[in-house]
Write an enzyme that holds these catalytic residues in place. Sequence first.
Site, short mmCIF file in Angstrom:
data_model
loop_
_atom_site.label_atom_id
_atom_site.label_comp_id
_atom_site.label_asym_id
_atom_site.label_seq_id
_atom_site.Cartn_x
_atom_site.Cartn_y
_atom_site.Cartn_z
N LEU A 1 0.89 -1.18 0.00
CA LEU A 1 0.00 0.00 0.00
C LEU A 1 0.91 1.21 0.00
O LEU A 1 1.92 1.22 0.71
CB LEU A 1 -0.86 -0.05 1.26
CG LEU A 1 -1.61 1.18 1.81
CD1 LEU A 1 -2.74 0.70 2.71
CD2 LEU A 1 -0.71 2.14 2.57
N ASN A 2 0.57 2.24 -0.80
CA ASN A 2 1.25 3.53 -0.56
C ASN A 2 0.21 4.65 -0.49
O ASN A 2 -0.69 4.52 0.36
CB ASN A 2 2.48 3.76 -1.42
CG ASN A 2 2.30 3.72 -2.91
OD1 ASN A 2 1.84 2.74 -3.47
ND2 ASN A 2 2.68 4.78 -3.58
N ASP A 3 0.31 5.68 -1.27
CA ASP A 3 -0.46 6.91 -1.01
C ASP A 3 -1.98 6.69 -0.83
O ASP A 3 -2.58 5.95 -1.61
CB ASP A 3 -0.34 7.86 -2.20
CG ASP A 3 1.07 8.04 -2.69
OD1 ASP A 3 2.00 7.52 -2.06
OD2 ASP A 3 1.23 8.70 -3.72
N GLN B 1 -3.09 3.62 -3.18
CA GLN B 1 -2.21 3.01 -4.15
C GLN B 1 -1.91 1.58 -3.72
O GLN B 1 -1.47 1.35 -2.58
CB GLN B 1 -0.89 3.78 -4.23
CG GLN B 1 -0.97 5.10 -4.94
CD GLN B 1 -1.05 4.90 -6.44
OE1 GLN B 1 -0.08 4.59 -7.09
NE2 GLN B 1 -2.25 5.08 -6.99
N TYR C 1 -1.72 5.89 -11.05
CA TYR C 1 -1.02 6.59 -9.98
C TYR C 1 -1.98 7.50 -9.19
O TYR C 1 -3.17 7.55 -9.46
CB TYR C 1 0.17 7.36 -10.56
CG TYR C 1 1.41 6.51 -10.74
CD1 TYR C 1 1.37 5.11 -10.58
CD2 TYR C 1 2.65 7.07 -11.05
CE1 TYR C 1 2.50 4.33 -10.74
CE2 TYR C 1 3.79 6.30 -11.20
CZ TYR C 1 3.71 4.93 -11.04
OH TYR C 1 4.85 4.17 -11.19
N ARG D 1 2.62 14.62 -11.87
CA ARG D 1 1.59 13.67 -11.39
C ARG D 1 0.87 14.14 -10.13
O ARG D 1 1.23 15.12 -9.51
CB ARG D 1 2.22 12.30 -11.13
CG ARG D 1 3.38 12.29 -10.18
CD ARG D 1 3.94 10.87 -10.05
NE ARG D 1 5.17 10.88 -9.26
CZ ARG D 1 6.39 10.95 -9.77
NH1 ARG D 1 6.57 11.01 -11.09
NH2 ARG D 1 7.44 11.00 -8.98
N GLU E 1 5.89 15.79 -5.04
CA GLU E 1 4.85 14.79 -5.17
C GLU E 1 3.66 15.18 -4.29
O GLU E 1 3.82 15.81 -3.25
CB GLU E 1 5.35 13.41 -4.75
CG GLU E 1 6.44 12.87 -5.66
CD GLU E 1 6.78 11.40 -5.38
OE1 GLU E 1 6.91 10.65 -6.35
OE2 GLU E 1 6.94 11.02 -4.20
C1 FRU Z 1 4.23 9.10 -3.98
C2 FRU Z 1 4.12 8.54 -5.40
C3 FRU Z 1 3.27 9.44 -6.27
C4 FRU Z 1 2.80 8.50 -7.34
C5 FRU Z 1 2.58 7.23 -6.56
C6 FRU Z 1 2.87 5.96 -7.32
O1 FRU Z 1 4.49 8.12 -3.06
O2 FRU Z 1 5.40 8.35 -5.96
O3 FRU Z 1 3.96 10.57 -6.76
O4 FRU Z 1 1.64 8.94 -7.97
O5 FRU Z 1 3.43 7.30 -5.43
O6 FRU Z 1 2.51 4.84 -6.57
#
Ligand code: FRU
Length: 493
Positions: free
Chosen positions: A48-50, A66, A109, A170, A225
Amino acid sequence: MNKNDWTRTQRYQSYDQWSPKYKNDLKQQVATSAWRLGYHVQPVTGLLNDPNGFSYYDGKWQLFYQAYPFGPVHGLKSWYHVTSDNLIDWQNEGLKLMPTGDYDSHGVYSGSALPYKDRLFLAYTGNVRNQDWHRHSYQLGAFMDQNGTIEKISEPLLANPPIGYTEEFRDPQIIPYQDGYLMVIGAQDKSEVGQVLTYFSEDLLHWDLCGELHFTNEKLGFMVECPNLLLFDQGALLLFCPQGMDPAICNYQNIYPNTYVTAAGYSLKDNALRQPSEIKNLDEGFDVYATQGFMAPDGRCLTISWVGLPEIDYPTDNEGWAHCLSQVKECVIKDGHLYQNPVAEMKALRQGAGTPLSLSHKEFTPDKNQYEVLLEFEAGSTGEVHLFADEENSGFSLSFDSLRGKIQLDRGQTGICFAEEYGTTRSFSIEPGAVNLRIFVDHSLVEIFINDGAQTATARVFPLEGQKKCQITCEQNFTGNYWPLRDMTTNKG
Ligand code: FRU
């Protein structure tokens, strides 16, 4: 599979190529982890990220994140969907926005969401790589209806970065503004300096470039970002992640910082924040990144963060999953200062009436590492709070000196150490005087709110079995309380 053995081909193979057996084995492996969280959003499997698309639609809180569901690595990303009635219990709704189009073939993304007529409008970045693995970034739109069905808009909202900027472009955030919409987006200019750009649209589909958002003369590293602009009735808050920014501008030790600026407001005419503050750290701890916020219909400014950082290995990588989201916080700007606090709903997680803490009752060992502690120290106190401790090991420590206005966090003695190259301690200043702490512990996560949310500090920690003791060391009088917290109700996903 070991994290380092993942090839690019594996990370970018299409989702339908992963066998049911592989997915099932991974689920079972994840289920054996002692570091799974009780009341935070975490991936069912994989990474998991953002947080993405945090919004309120169809009578529910909507949130996406994400996701790379097949392992603890950054691969072909999609948006996973969760919903909530109360901001604390989150239901897994499954993968929602998939990397299946020509404009998002190498990843759906980050982006945002906004209710529009009877649907939820999603704005996101489509990541596309060519044969030489060069990136092209499209800014895309989609609608989600009340059944959770997605309809992607066939043509990009923005097919290219503007002239003078690279493909590192992005994370569109879309907010209502005057009689239209504003898009705030992260960018890198041709001299490889990070920038925040804005666009304006009357219909969400056709966008005009306003240019660089003016709010600082500092150099924002090589890429910004996840910028988020939050417009209050009085004041504005800009959250952003300036990768590679000189730590002399705003002292940070994490690989990349998540920072903010408060301002008196925003002017579209000048495309500028009015009376912007200096750039500050959003969180004084170890792992907060990509924070996303929105102005909720009830008037609150709500935020949620990725608790994890790019390019860092975490101990759960060996268990087939990585990272979690923070709890939802409410942001307020008072006299130009940002305060971040747990949303009022968090109190509903408390079990029982609370157990008092004081000089004569300064330690406890909970059944599990899932509790909240509230502590109030008098002006002039110095002391230490230990979490995740056992008889041999002092655990995670927070030491404070209210006279000098200092706090130090040390996660170097907690269970499994990691990310040591970025330091195992964090030190920062607080307002001298009385100190209050509100601390949330959730198995492998600690979130600390200092002095009514004037500062926050977040850390992942990976205690060993039996490391559960909480102990307060202080010569002066103090008061406090602790509560075990219930699990959030959720489905398995
Ligand atoms: C930030 C990032 C965003 C991108 C996403 C990709 O953590 O790099 O800039 O959209 O994660 O997973």
